[in-house]
Design an enzyme around this catalytic site. Sequence first.
Site, PDB file in Angstrom:
ATOM      1  N   CYS A  50      14.025  11.166   5.898  1.00 44.52           N
ATOM      2  CA  CYS A  50      13.917  10.597   7.251  1.00 44.52           C
ATOM      3  C   CYS A  50      15.105  10.982   8.131  1.00 44.52           C
ATOM      4  O   CYS A  50      14.940  11.163   9.340  1.00 44.52           O
ATOM      5  CB  CYS A  50      13.810   9.074   7.172  1.00 44.52           C
ATOM      6  SG  CYS A  50      12.330   8.496   6.321  1.00 44.52           S
ATOM      7  N   GLU A  72      10.415   1.669  10.494  1.00 41.56           N
ATOM      8  CA  GLU A  72      11.312   2.820  10.473  1.00 41.56           C
ATOM      9  C   GLU A  72      10.430   4.059  10.514  1.00 41.56           C
ATOM     10  O   GLU A  72       9.778   4.410   9.527  1.00 41.56           O
ATOM     11  CB  GLU A  72      12.207   2.854   9.243  1.00 41.56           C
ATOM     12  CG  GLU A  72      13.331   3.885   9.430  1.00 41.56           C
ATOM     13  CD  GLU A  72      13.742   4.600   8.180  1.00 41.56           C
ATOM     14  OE1 GLU A  72      13.070   5.583   7.812  1.00 41.56           O
ATOM     15  OE2 GLU A  72      14.731   4.179   7.578  1.00 41.56           O
ATOM     16  N   GLY A  78       7.266   5.401   7.980  1.00 47.85           N
ATOM     17  CA  GLY A  78       6.365   6.550   8.082  1.00 47.85           C
ATOM     18  C   GLY A  78       6.411   7.146   9.467  1.00 47.85           C
ATOM     19  O   GLY A  78       7.413   7.050  10.175  1.00 47.85           O
ATOM     20  N   SER A  79       5.302   7.717   9.883  1.00 48.25           N
ATOM     21  CA  SER A  79       5.259   8.464  11.135  1.00 48.25           C
ATOM     22  C   SER A  79       5.350   7.550  12.347  1.00 48.25           C
ATOM     23  O   SER A  79       4.967   6.377  12.299  1.00 48.25           O
ATOM     24  CB  SER A  79       3.968   9.285  11.222  1.00 48.25           C
ATOM     25  OG  SER A  79       2.866   8.450  11.525  1.00 48.25           O
ATOM     26  N   ALA A 105       3.610   7.903  15.114  1.00 47.45           N
ATOM     27  CA  ALA A 105       2.265   7.622  15.631  1.00 47.45           C
ATOM     28  C   ALA A 105       1.680   6.395  14.949  1.00 47.45           C
ATOM     29  O   ALA A 105       1.124   5.504  15.609  1.00 47.45           O
ATOM     30  CB  ALA A 105       1.365   8.836  15.431  1.00 47.45           C
ATOM     31  N   LYS A 119       0.848  -1.195   0.000  1.00 48.18           N
ATOM     32  CA  LYS A 119       0.000   0.000   0.000  1.00 48.18           C
ATOM     33  C   LYS A 119       0.883   1.244   0.000  1.00 48.18           C
ATOM     34  O   LYS A 119       1.494   1.582   1.004  1.00 48.18           O
ATOM     35  CB  LYS A 119      -0.918   0.051   1.227  1.00 48.18           C
ATOM     36  CG  LYS A 119      -2.001   1.147   1.074  1.00 48.18           C
ATOM     37  CD  LYS A 119      -2.679   1.501   2.357  1.00 48.18           C
ATOM     38  CE  LYS A 119      -1.961   2.580   3.108  1.00 48.18           C
ATOM     39  NZ  LYS A 119      -1.967   3.910   2.408  1.00 48.18           N
ATOM     40  N   GLU A 141       9.729  15.998  15.119  1.00 48.28           N
ATOM     41  CA  GLU A 141      10.211  16.006  13.740  1.00 48.28           C
ATOM     42  C   GLU A 141       9.436  17.038  12.923  1.00 48.28           C
ATOM     43  O   GLU A 141       8.234  16.923  12.747  1.00 48.28           O
ATOM     44  CB  GLU A 141      10.043  14.617  13.130  1.00 48.28           C
ATOM     45  CG  GLU A 141      10.600  14.478  11.733  1.00 48.28           C
ATOM     46  CD  GLU A 141      10.466  13.059  11.210  1.00 48.28           C
ATOM     47  OE1 GLU A 141      11.431  12.544  10.623  1.00 48.28           O
ATOM     48  OE2 GLU A 141       9.393  12.449  11.391  1.00 48.28           O
TER      49      GLU A 141
END
Length: 333
Positions: free
Chosen positions: A146, A112, A90-91, A93, A39, A235
Site C-alpha cells: 500500500c 485504508e 483495498g481500492s 473505488a 471476508k 496507483e
Amino acid sequence: MIAEPRGVVAVLTPWNDPVAVAAGLLGAALVTGNTVVHKPSERCPATGRRFAELLAARLPDGVLEILDGDARVGARLAAADDVDVVAHVGSSATGRAIARVCADRGAKAILENGGNDALIVDADLDPCWAAEQAATGAFANAGQICVSVERIYVVEPLAGRFVEQLVGRARDWADRIGPLVDRRHRDHVHRHVVDAVEKGATVRTGGEPAPGPGAFYPPTVLTDCDPTMVVFSEETFGPVAPVRVVADFQTALTEAANDRYGLAATVLTSDMGHAQQAWRTLPVGTAKINAVFGGAPGGASEPRRASGSGFGFGPELLDEMTAVKVVYWTPPA
C-alpha cells in the site's frame, strides 16, 4: 464515560497482505468486544480464510464468522442493516462505494484505500544510497504494498547519477521479486507503462511482461515522466519506478502535494529545513524522512483524501472499534 463495543464489524481484507492486515483489524474488533464477519479477498481467499479459521477455533461460536465471495458479496455485507462498522483495506473505488453506503445508513467506515505515494530525492545526497532507497520502495513485494513508492521526483543536479544507479538497482532486483498476484493485475501494470511511453516516457529497463505463462513483471524504470501519465496520477501497484526531474526542492514538494491521494510520502534529504517543511506541507497520513518504509509504533496512521479515513492500524484502532457512552447518574429525590 464508558467505551462500548460498536456491535457487528465487517472486515474486508486485501489480497496483497492477507494475514498482517487481518490480524490487526480482527484483533482490534474482537478484543474490544465486537462480533466480526470477515471476508478475505477473492484473489487470495485461502490464506485469509485459514488465518480467520485459526482464530475462530479459539472463540465461542458465532463471534467470528467467515464469508467467501467476490466484490458483490462484499457490497451486500457492507450494506447489511445489522453491520455497525465496515473496515476495508483495498481500492479507492471500493472504499468510496463503502463510504456512501455507510453514510446512508449511519454505519461507521474505517477505510485504508489506494495511495499514490511520492518519493522526493533532494540534490544533496549520495546517489547510490538514494537509488537503493528508491528501488526498495518501488520493487519490494513486486510493488504490491500500500505504501510502495509510486512516483519519484529528483532534483536536477542529482538526476543523472541517481537514474544511472536506479537502473542498476532495478536490474539487481529482477532476481529478487516474485510474480504479481495474477495476469489481470499484470495487464493493469503494463497498461500504465504503455500509457507513459505513448505520452513520451523513456523505458530505461524492464517495461515488457515476461514471455510465457505466469504473472511476472520485471522491475521497470521510466524517465521523462510528467503528471499527465497514469503512472504519475494513479496507483500502479507494481514494480515500476517512474522518475520526473524537477528544477529544485520547492518544485518537487509542490508537485508531490498536488495529488488526490493522501496515504504516505517519503523525502530523502540532509537539509533539516527541507525535512521540516516537507512533513508540514505534504497532505498525507504518514510522512517519512530518509526511509521509504517506517512509521508510528504499531503502524498507526490516518489516511487522507481519496486514500481513506480513520485509523486502520495501531492502538488508535481500538478507539475506532468502540463508541463512548455517557452515563449520567444522580440519586433519587
